[in-house]
Design a protein around this motif. Sequence first.
Motif, mmCIF file in Angstrom:
data_model
loop_
_atom_site.group_PDB
_atom_site.id
_atom_site.type_symbol
_atom_site.label_atom_id
_atom_site.label_comp_id
_atom_site.label_asym_id
_atom_site.label_seq_id
_atom_site.Cartn_x
_atom_site.Cartn_y
_atom_site.Cartn_z
ATOM 1 N N GLU A 90 -0.213 64.049 36.893
ATOM 2 C CA GLU A 90 0.246 64.814 35.725
ATOM 3 C C GLU A 90 -0.924 64.838 34.602
ATOM 4 N N PRO A 91 -1.254 65.881 34.157
ATOM 5 C CA PRO A 91 -2.345 65.917 33.007
ATOM 6 C C PRO A 91 -1.922 65.256 32.101
ATOM 7 N N ALA A 92 -2.849 64.817 31.174
ATOM 8 C CA ALA A 92 -2.454 63.917 29.911
ATOM 9 C C ALA A 92 -1.963 64.881 28.693
ATOM 10 N N VAL A 93 -2.437 66.094 28.854
ATOM 11 C CA VAL A 93 -1.995 66.974 27.956
ATOM 12 C C VAL A 93 -1.283 68.327 28.659
ATOM 13 N N TRP A 94 -0.081 68.450 28.192
ATOM 14 C CA TRP A 94 0.646 69.971 28.658
ATOM 15 C C TRP A 94 1.908 70.273 28.091
ATOM 16 N N SER A 95 2.254 71.404 28.074
ATOM 17 C CA SER A 95 3.315 71.727 27.130
ATOM 18 C C SER A 95 4.355 72.780 28.115
ATOM 19 N N ALA A 155 -3.669 71.383 29.885
ATOM 20 C CA ALA A 155 -5.022 70.989 29.542
ATOM 21 C C ALA A 155 -5.656 70.637 30.883
ATOM 22 N N VAL A 156 -6.442 71.130 31.658
ATOM 23 C CA VAL A 156 -6.698 70.752 32.977
ATOM 24 C C VAL A 156 -8.107 69.774 32.775
ATOM 25 N N GLU A 157 -7.843 68.566 33.433
ATOM 26 C CA GLU A 157 -8.784 67.630 33.185
ATOM 27 C C GLU A 157 -9.911 67.683 34.075
ATOM 28 N N PRO A 158 -11.016 67.129 33.719
ATOM 29 C CA PRO A 158 -12.215 67.305 34.492
ATOM 30 C C PRO A 158 -12.361 66.463 35.690
ATOM 31 N N GLU A 159 -13.125 66.810 36.688
ATOM 32 C CA GLU A 159 -13.064 66.050 37.996
ATOM 33 C C GLU A 159 -11.939 65.938 38.820
ATOM 34 N N THR A 160 -11.103 67.038 38.721
ATOM 35 C CA THR A 160 -9.940 67.276 39.497
ATOM 36 C C THR A 160 -10.141 68.104 40.498
ATOM 37 N N ASP A 161 -9.441 67.892 41.574
ATOM 38 C CA ASP A 161 -9.733 68.811 42.806
ATOM 39 C C ASP A 161 -8.609 68.480 43.726
ATOM 40 N N GLU A 175 -8.832 80.005 31.097
ATOM 41 C CA GLU A 175 -9.835 80.068 30.264
ATOM 42 C C GLU A 175 -11.069 79.477 31.315
ATOM 43 N N PHE A 176 -11.203 80.050 32.549
ATOM 44 C CA PHE A 176 -12.567 79.744 33.489
ATOM 45 C C PHE A 176 -13.580 79.616 32.979
ATOM 46 N N ALA A 177 -14.486 78.542 32.967
ATOM 47 C CA ALA A 177 -15.639 78.603 32.398
ATOM 48 C C ALA A 177 -16.699 77.691 33.487
ATOM 49 N N ALA A 178 -16.380 76.799 34.206
ATOM 50 C CA ALA A 178 -17.201 76.179 34.864
ATOM 51 C C ALA A 178 -17.270 76.381 36.500
ATOM 52 N N GLN A 179 -17.950 75.930 37.160
ATOM 53 C CA GLN A 179 -17.940 76.291 38.451
ATOM 54 C C GLN A 179 -16.657 75.487 39.338
ATOM 55 N N TYR A 180 -16.000 76.383 40.035
ATOM 56 C CA TYR A 180 -14.893 75.733 40.703
ATOM 57 C C TYR A 180 -13.688 75.531 39.779
ATOM 58 N N ASP A 181 -13.726 75.954 38.506
ATOM 59 C CA ASP A 181 -12.517 75.915 37.591
ATOM 60 C C ASP A 181 -11.437 76.654 38.703
ATOM 61 N N GLN A 182 -10.156 76.188 38.741
ATOM 62 C CA GLN A 182 -9.248 77.042 39.608
ATOM 63 C C GLN A 182 -7.909 76.889 38.895
ATOM 64 N N GLY A 218 -16.589 71.067 35.914
ATOM 65 C CA GLY A 218 -16.871 71.192 34.280
ATOM 66 C C GLY A 218 -16.098 70.278 33.589
ATOM 67 N N PRO A 219 -15.753 70.543 32.240
ATOM 68 C CA PRO A 219 -15.306 69.756 31.331
ATOM 69 C C PRO A 219 -13.775 69.936 31.157
ATOM 70 N N GLY A 220 -13.100 70.862 32.135
ATOM 71 C CA GLY A 220 -11.802 71.177 31.783
ATOM 72 C C GLY A 220 -11.632 72.471 31.211
ATOM 73 N N PHE A 221 -10.343 72.979 31.258
ATOM 74 C CA PHE A 221 -10.042 74.347 30.699
ATOM 75 C C PHE A 221 -8.778 74.116 30.532
ATOM 76 N N THR A 222 -8.257 75.422 29.752
ATOM 77 C CA THR A 222 -6.829 75.446 29.746
ATOM 78 C C THR A 222 -6.096 76.460 30.571
ATOM 79 N N ALA A 223 -5.150 76.103 31.631
ATOM 80 C CA ALA A 223 -4.437 77.208 32.325
ATOM 81 C C ALA A 223 -3.183 77.372 31.702
ATOM 82 N N ARG A 224 -2.598 78.504 32.122
ATOM 83 C CA ARG A 224 -1.054 79.163 31.566
ATOM 84 C C ARG A 224 -0.409 79.692 32.716
ATOM 85 N N PHE A 225 0.655 79.212 33.184
ATOM 86 C CA PHE A 225 1.697 79.791 33.931
ATOM 87 C C PHE A 225 3.068 80.011 33.557
#
Length: 163
Positions: A6-11, A20-26, A55-62, A153-160
């Motif tokens: 579970e991410p720390a921040v989601w709604s 709010a996708v956390e960094p160093e996750t895969d 809001e894909f910004a860093a390599q391998y954001d998915q 990367g530092p994380g990004f926002t994903a929406r579903f």
Amino acid sequence: MKWLNEPAVWSGDASDLTVAVEPETDFWRTTHYGFIRDNGHFADTGQMGVRFRGEFAAQYDQAGLMLRLDEEHWIKCGLELDGRLWLSVVVTNGVSDWSQQPAPEPDADGWYEIRAVRDRDSVQISCGEQPVRLAPFPEGVMQSGPMCAAPKGPGFTARFRAL
């Protein structure tokens, strides 16, 4: 909705979810890189298809859809940034493989759509109306729903959104 990592921040909920996708996750298992990662965000909603954007910004954001039996048997499919956006499918049956092709254009509102259809020992993945991949996948009780990760990367926002 039940979370794996579970991410720390989601709604929201299964019909409209923001993460709010956390960094160093895969999600990855062994092949080529030699490591195992099972710490990406996955919401088991029972959905076999989602609309999504990020809001894909860093390599391998998915972001996209995950089907999961256990830590050694899963499929993630969606978009991944690697110099440009790719339509990406990783099938893991003990070890991960990775197929990719250029990402399609989003719909007029900026959303992408990914679906999976299970048929006994296989899964058919489609993006919009385009079939993408037919993959072997063991039978069993499966979880499914939105998936996202930010390996580098530092994380990004994903929406579903539910289909």
